[in-house]
Scaffold this active site. Structure first.
Site, PDB file in Angstrom:
ATOM      1  N   TRP A 201      39.488  39.702  19.965  1.00  0.00           N
ATOM      2  CA  TRP A 201      40.328  40.089  21.090  1.00  0.00           C
ATOM      3  C   TRP A 201      41.571  39.215  21.237  1.00  0.00           C
ATOM      4  O   TRP A 201      42.265  39.311  22.238  1.00  0.00           O
ATOM      5  CB  TRP A 201      39.523  40.040  22.382  1.00  0.00           C
ATOM      6  CG  TRP A 201      38.427  41.052  22.413  1.00  0.00           C
ATOM      7  CD1 TRP A 201      38.507  42.324  22.890  1.00  0.00           C
ATOM      8  CD2 TRP A 201      37.092  40.888  21.942  1.00  0.00           C
ATOM      9  NE1 TRP A 201      37.310  42.968  22.736  1.00  0.00           N
ATOM     10  CE2 TRP A 201      36.411  42.113  22.149  1.00  0.00           C
ATOM     11  CE3 TRP A 201      36.393  39.838  21.337  1.00  0.00           C
ATOM     12  CZ2 TRP A 201      35.082  42.315  21.805  1.00  0.00           C
ATOM     13  CZ3 TRP A 201      35.067  40.039  20.999  1.00  0.00           C
ATOM     14  CH2 TRP A 201      34.426  41.261  21.229  1.00  0.00           C
ATOM     15  N   CYS A 237      35.685  47.229  22.511  1.00  0.00           N
ATOM     16  CA  CYS A 237      34.635  47.969  23.217  1.00  0.00           C
ATOM     17  C   CYS A 237      34.543  49.435  22.844  1.00  0.00           C
ATOM     18  O   CYS A 237      33.444  49.969  22.662  1.00  0.00           O
ATOM     19  CB  CYS A 237      34.777  47.795  24.726  1.00  0.00           C
ATOM     20  SG  CYS A 237      36.275  48.508  25.445  1.00  0.00           S
ATOM     21  N   HIS A 295      36.551  49.274  30.378  1.00  0.00           N
ATOM     22  CA  HIS A 295      35.497  48.890  29.441  1.00  0.00           C
ATOM     23  C   HIS A 295      34.709  50.144  29.088  1.00  0.00           C
ATOM     24  O   HIS A 295      34.540  51.046  29.905  1.00  0.00           O
ATOM     25  CB  HIS A 295      34.572  47.839  30.063  1.00  0.00           C
ATOM     26  CG  HIS A 295      33.544  47.319  29.111  1.00  0.00           C
ATOM     27  ND1 HIS A 295      33.868  46.805  27.882  1.00  0.00           N
ATOM     28  CD2 HIS A 295      32.182  47.253  29.200  1.00  0.00           C
ATOM     29  CE1 HIS A 295      32.758  46.425  27.253  1.00  0.00           C
ATOM     30  NE2 HIS A 295      31.729  46.701  28.026  1.00  0.00           N
ATOM     31  N   ASP A 320      25.200  49.082  26.346  1.00  0.00           N
ATOM     32  CA  ASP A 320      26.492  48.481  26.015  1.00  0.00           C
ATOM     33  C   ASP A 320      26.369  47.602  24.775  1.00  0.00           C
ATOM     34  O   ASP A 320      25.817  46.503  24.829  1.00  0.00           O
ATOM     35  CB  ASP A 320      26.981  47.643  27.194  1.00  0.00           C
ATOM     36  CG  ASP A 320      28.416  47.165  27.020  1.00  0.00           C
ATOM     37  OD1 ASP A 320      28.962  47.336  25.918  1.00  0.00           O
ATOM     38  OD2 ASP A 320      28.985  46.622  27.975  1.00  0.00           O
ATOM     39  N   ASN A 362      30.658  47.923  40.692  1.00  0.00           N
ATOM     40  CA  ASN A 362      30.635  47.790  42.151  1.00  0.00           C
ATOM     41  C   ASN A 362      30.673  46.356  42.660  1.00  0.00           C
ATOM     42  O   ASN A 362      30.308  46.095  43.811  1.00  0.00           O
ATOM     43  CB  ASN A 362      29.396  48.479  42.725  1.00  0.00           C
ATOM     44  CG  ASN A 362      29.633  49.017  44.116  1.00  0.00           C
ATOM     45  OD1 ASN A 362      30.775  49.204  44.548  1.00  0.00           O
ATOM     46  ND2 ASN A 362      28.562  49.256  44.850  1.00  0.00           N
ATOM     47  N   ASP A 364      32.132  42.910  44.277  1.00  0.00           N
ATOM     48  CA  ASP A 364      33.203  42.527  45.198  1.00  0.00           C
ATOM     49  C   ASP A 364      34.089  41.483  44.523  1.00  0.00           C
ATOM     50  O   ASP A 364      33.596  40.595  43.817  1.00  0.00           O
ATOM     51  CB  ASP A 364      32.627  41.932  46.481  1.00  0.00           C
ATOM     52  CG  ASP A 364      32.124  42.991  47.444  1.00  0.00           C
ATOM     53  OD1 ASP A 364      32.254  44.195  47.126  1.00  0.00           O
ATOM     54  OD2 ASP A 364      31.599  42.623  48.519  1.00  0.00           O
ATOM     55  N   GLU A 411      33.367  54.694  47.923  1.00  0.00           N
ATOM     56  CA  GLU A 411      33.875  53.463  48.502  1.00  0.00           C
ATOM     57  C   GLU A 411      34.322  53.704  49.945  1.00  0.00           C
ATOM     58  O   GLU A 411      34.868  54.751  50.281  1.00  0.00           O
ATOM     59  CB  GLU A 411      35.050  52.937  47.686  1.00  0.00           C
ATOM     60  CG  GLU A 411      34.694  52.481  46.281  1.00  0.00           C
ATOM     61  CD  GLU A 411      33.881  51.195  46.244  1.00  0.00           C
ATOM     62  OE1 GLU A 411      33.569  50.661  47.331  1.00  0.00           O
ATOM     63  OE2 GLU A 411      33.562  50.736  45.139  1.00  0.00           O
ATOM     64  N   GLU A 416      27.511  52.983  50.757  1.00  0.00           N
ATOM     65  CA  GLU A 416      27.921  52.111  49.655  1.00  0.00           C
ATOM     66  C   GLU A 416      27.689  50.654  50.007  1.00  0.00           C
ATOM     67  O   GLU A 416      27.189  49.872  49.189  1.00  0.00           O
ATOM     68  CB  GLU A 416      29.392  52.367  49.316  1.00  0.00           C
ATOM     69  CG  GLU A 416      29.898  51.603  48.090  1.00  0.00           C
ATOM     70  CD  GLU A 416      30.361  50.193  48.416  1.00  0.00           C
ATOM     71  OE1 GLU A 416      30.256  49.310  47.540  1.00  0.00           O
ATOM     72  OE2 GLU A 416      30.811  49.974  49.564  1.00  0.00           O
ATOM     73  N   ILE A 448      50.332  42.697  47.394  1.00  0.00           N
ATOM     74  CA  ILE A 448      51.419  43.018  46.466  1.00  0.00           C
ATOM     75  C   ILE A 448      51.257  44.463  46.016  1.00  0.00           C
ATOM     76  O   ILE A 448      50.186  44.870  45.556  1.00  0.00           O
ATOM     77  CB  ILE A 448      51.426  42.062  45.260  1.00  0.00           C
ATOM     78  CG1 ILE A 448      51.735  40.636  45.724  1.00  0.00           C
ATOM     79  CG2 ILE A 448      52.441  42.516  44.221  1.00  0.00           C
ATOM     80  CD1 ILE A 448      51.696  39.612  44.621  1.00  0.00           C
ATOM     81  N   TYR A 487      43.158  39.511  28.823  1.00  0.00           N
ATOM     82  CA  TYR A 487      42.251  40.563  29.266  1.00  0.00           C
ATOM     83  C   TYR A 487      41.100  40.038  30.112  1.00  0.00           C
ATOM     84  O   TYR A 487      40.540  40.732  30.939  1.00  0.00           O
ATOM     85  CB  TYR A 487      41.678  41.312  28.053  1.00  0.00           C
ATOM     86  CG  TYR A 487      40.724  40.467  27.257  1.00  0.00           C
ATOM     87  CD1 TYR A 487      39.370  40.463  27.521  1.00  0.00           C
ATOM     88  CD2 TYR A 487      41.203  39.627  26.249  1.00  0.00           C
ATOM     89  CE1 TYR A 487      38.508  39.672  26.809  1.00  0.00           C
ATOM     90  CE2 TYR A 487      40.348  38.836  25.532  1.00  0.00           C
ATOM     91  CZ  TYR A 487      39.001  38.865  25.816  1.00  0.00           C
ATOM     92  OH  TYR A 487      38.148  38.061  25.107  1.00  0.00           O
TER      93      TYR A 487
END
Length: 526
Positions: A201, A237, A295, A320, A362, A364, A411, A416, A448, A487
């Site tokens: 990468w 990936c 991903h 994965d 999901n 935070d 969301e 949720e 921003i 990344y």
């Protein structure tokens, strides 16, 4: 008339792969003896009968052989004895046995024919890339029915570390799609085994091909075989996922490629992605946590009797094969396989790797201000942006299907948040030591906003929105610090610094404009 037929599961190719043949065993399901008349072989799970169209007086016979739905997949050798006195059986040839999504008793049974055609039989597909606001697709040739691909897939199973350690046990376990998907996931990447692909990468692809070179799995798999099981260079990936999709479809397991945009990588399993700032910009990260533009992984269809007596977690499983990034020398393995239904409900205490995938879609994002004395203050929590536009190709068409609702509730809804809070409790996250943490709500908030579409080599117009949430006037010293980031969220270079003073009246909002220097935006994916 045949009296006795023997089926033996064997290694693909010559025995030099394993160093020794695994001894066939009826107890392990890798050997079965059966024959006619059928009543004499009641203990055998394999069955044989004379085909209805056989013409016995002509001296030939056609046999219908039925294997059990839970027989290990692989290549079997068949032999037959036509008399009780024969000491050695005559070879009937080879039989290739795969998972069967058309069979209701099979663990990978997929009820809908259109879905079987899409997720098992279709050799061409689409892989989604880009960002949540600018989604693009690329065509991919899975090629699972090319002449030599099934042999390569079986060879891949034969050289996995578990088979090399205990061939008999590994061959026996190949009846289970859960086990097979875990083996394939590990073997697609080259970490700690003789896997197919080496990941890279850093943009340096000497000695190999850039990941963007590949547009199909066949060339990758053939190169791996041609060079004696040495890893093909290089993949990222979407390449790892697409090659794994080929292997699983080839073995009969329904599979599809899935892309998650704004994908979190929570390596410390606390279901948050923490960003630390000081008065001069981004601090060195205290963990390997990051958020990538996108991903890619796969979903494989199977039952999960290991998790529930019923069908609670059956269906799509996230798998994965991409090795997670290493920075400190540690490689993280993820999602082998994680029930999508468990992710939706926040059942993160289940196997395998459900907390990791739950966080990918999901987590935070928590922003901290770090002070000179080492204490820190939580200044913002973003519970919305992670896990956007989770995408896969539609059944029977080239349309994109958004499957975000399969992974999480909408969301901003109470459901949720309830699921997220339940997930936090299930991973046994203790309350962080309050020493050195100021958790009061900040009096000023800021955001921003992107005003123009980012174009490589062009200026980027941005808007800084400030809000004074207090009933007193605030005089702010605003340090705008622009950094290029890799990344994985680690700063790579300084681009621009701007210092301004701004007065905000009570409960007043203010918009501040600024423009970055012209630059090529760094690639933000893995």
């Amino acid at each position: 008339m045949p009296r006795r037929i023997e089926a033996v599961l064997r290694a693909n190719g010559d025995n030099s792969i394993l160093g020794r043949w695994p001894k066939p065993s009826e107890a392990l399901g890798t050997r079965s003896v059966f024959g006619l008349p059928e009543g004499r072989w009641k203990r055998s799970s394999w069955k044989v009968k004379v085909h209805q169209g056989s013409v016995l007086p002509a001296g030939s016979i056609t046999l219908d052989i039925t294997s059990p739905a839970d027989a290990p997949v692989g290549e079997y050798s068949l032999s037959v004895k036509t008399s009780a006195t024969a000491s050695v059986g005559s070879s009937l040839g080879k039989l290739l046995l795969l998972f069967n999504p058309w069979c209701q008793e099979d663990s990978v049974h997929l009820p809908e024919e259109e879905e079987r055609q899409e997720y098992v039989m279709r050799e061409q597909g689409l892989v989604y890339k880009g960002s949540d606001k600018y989604i693009s697709s690329m065509a991919w040739n899975f090629g699972q029915f090319e002449d030599d691909i099934v042999d390569i897939c079986l060879k891949l199973l034969d050289v996995n570390p578990k088979c090399l350690s205990d061939p008999a046990k590994d061959f026996s376990a190949r009846c289970n799609p859960i086990y097979v998907s875990r083996v394939v996931s590990a073997m697609i990447n080259a970490n700690d085994d003789r896997g197919v692909l080496m990941g890279r990468w850093d943009g340096q692809y000497d000695g190999g091909m850039s990941p963007t070179h590949w547009n199909g799995s066949v060339e990758v798999l053939r190169r791996w075989l041609k060079y004696g099981g040495n890893p093909v260079k290089y993949g990222q990936c979407w390449v790892f996922a697409a090659v794994m999709c080929t292997v699983l479809r080839c073995l009969g397991i329904p599979c599809r490629v899935v892309t998650n945009f704004q994908s979190a990588h929570d390596t410390d399993k606390n279901l948050t992605i923490d960003n630390f700032f000081s008065d001069y910009g981004v601090r060195p990260k205290k963990s390997l946590d990051s958020v990538w533009n996108y991903h890619v992984w796969v979903e494989a269809w199977m039952t999960r009797p290991d998790l529930s007596a019923g069908s609670l977690y059956d269906g799509w499983q996230a798998v994965d094969p991409t090795p997670q990034e290493k920075s400190t020398g540690t490689v993280f393995t993820a999602a082998d396989p994680a029930p999508v239904k468990a992710i939706l409900q926040g059942h993160v205490d289940l196997k395998y790797d459900v907390p990791f995938v739950f966080a990918e879609v999901n987590a935070d994002r928590v922003t901290w201000m770090v002070f000179a004395d080492g204490s820190k203050k939580k200044i913002f929590t973003d519970s919305v942006s992670v896990g956007q536009n989770i995408s896969t190709k539609a059944v029977g068409s080239d349309k994109r299907v958004d499957i975000t609702a399969n992974y999480k509730h909408a969301e901003g809804t109470e459901k949720e948040r309830d699921v997220y809070n339940q997930a936090v409790k299930r991973v046994n996250i203790s309350e962080e030591n309050s020493k050195g943490i100021h958790d009061d709500k900040p009096g000023v908030s800021m955001k921003i906003v992107e005003l123009t579409k980012p174009i490589s080599g062009k200026d980027i117009d941005l808007k800084l929105v400030l809000n004074n949430n207090d009933n007193v006037t605030r005089t702010l010293v605003i340090n705008v610090n622009v950094q290029a980031m890799r990344y994985n969220g680690i700063p790579s270079s300084q681009i621009q610094t701007e210092l301004k003073e701004q007065k905000l009246l009570p409960n007043q909002g203010r918009v501040k404009m600024f423009q970055t220097l012209s630059m090529s935006r760094p690639t933000m994916f893995k």
